[in-house]
Design a protein around this motif. Structure first.
Motif, mmCIF file in Angstrom:
data_model
loop_
_atom_site.group_PDB
_atom_site.id
_atom_site.type_symbol
_atom_site.label_atom_id
_atom_site.label_comp_id
_atom_site.label_asym_id
_atom_site.label_seq_id
_atom_site.Cartn_x
_atom_site.Cartn_y
_atom_site.Cartn_z
ATOM 1 N N ALA A 1 104.986 -17.447 -49.610
ATOM 2 C CA ALA A 1 105.038 -16.850 -48.267
ATOM 3 C C ALA A 1 103.913 -17.391 -47.397
ATOM 4 C CB ALA A 1 104.962 -15.327 -48.375
ATOM 5 N N GLU A 2 102.725 -17.562 -47.980
ATOM 6 C CA GLU A 2 101.590 -18.083 -47.223
ATOM 7 C C GLU A 2 101.873 -19.496 -46.709
ATOM 8 O OE1 GLU A 2 96.793 -18.010 -47.642
ATOM 9 O OE2 GLU A 2 97.926 -18.522 -49.452
ATOM 10 N N ILE B 1 104.368 -19.198 -43.866
ATOM 11 C CA ILE B 1 103.712 -18.657 -42.672
ATOM 12 C C ILE B 1 102.875 -19.736 -41.992
ATOM 13 C CG2 ILE B 1 101.906 -17.049 -41.899
ATOM 14 C CD1 ILE B 1 103.025 -15.108 -44.116
ATOM 15 N N SER C 1 104.355 -12.932 -41.177
ATOM 16 C CA SER C 1 104.588 -12.061 -42.332
ATOM 17 C C SER C 1 105.535 -10.929 -41.939
ATOM 18 C CB SER C 1 103.272 -11.519 -42.875
ATOM 19 O OG SER C 1 102.574 -10.803 -41.872
#
Length: 133
Positions: free
Chosen positions: A68-69, A72, A79
């Motif tokens: 996810a990081e 992003i 997020s």
């Protein structure tokens, strides 16, 4: 409106080429996500063993957080957007199977037993509360 026929409105059941293309992208993306998830889970099971469910879950969370990081940072998604997509997927799963996230009675009993075992480990005496009197 004599002589003219009105165009039928697009209904939910009509699938336009654009909708089909978007749906196919979702199917492909979700399928790729689930395949990758299974691969990571399998690797973690090999690493920790099938009995180490907490370590496997923790490893999956770490891997998902890392992914996810990257998304992003590199793809300009927030997020909040990812959380919204995950929440929408959860709602869709509940629509397909309303009990999908319900815990079974057996799981609840197992957790209750684990909590009871943890309570047995605590050994408190009055002396633990007070220093020299």
């Amino acid at each position: 409106m004599k002589g003219k026929t009105a165009k039928p409105a697009v209904t939910k059941t009509q699938v336009t080429p654009a909708k089909k293309k978007s749906a196919n992208k979702l199917v492909e993306g979700l399928s790729a996500f689930l395949q990758a998830f299974k691969e990571v889970e399998s690797r973690l099971k090999e690493e920790y063993g099938d009995e180490s469910e907490d370590e496997i879950t923790s490893g999956l969370i770490t891997e998902l957080a890392s992914a996810a990081e990257v998304i992003i940072d590199s793809e300009d998604h927030s997020s909040a957007f990812i959380a919204s997509a995950a929440s929408t997927l959860e709602d869709a799963l509940k629509e397909l199977d309303p009990d999908v996230f319900e815990r079974t009675e057996e799981e609840e009993e197992d957790e209750d037993e684990d909590e009871d075992e943890d309570d047995d480990d605590i050994d408190l005496d009055e002396d633990d509360y007070y220093e020299d009197r």
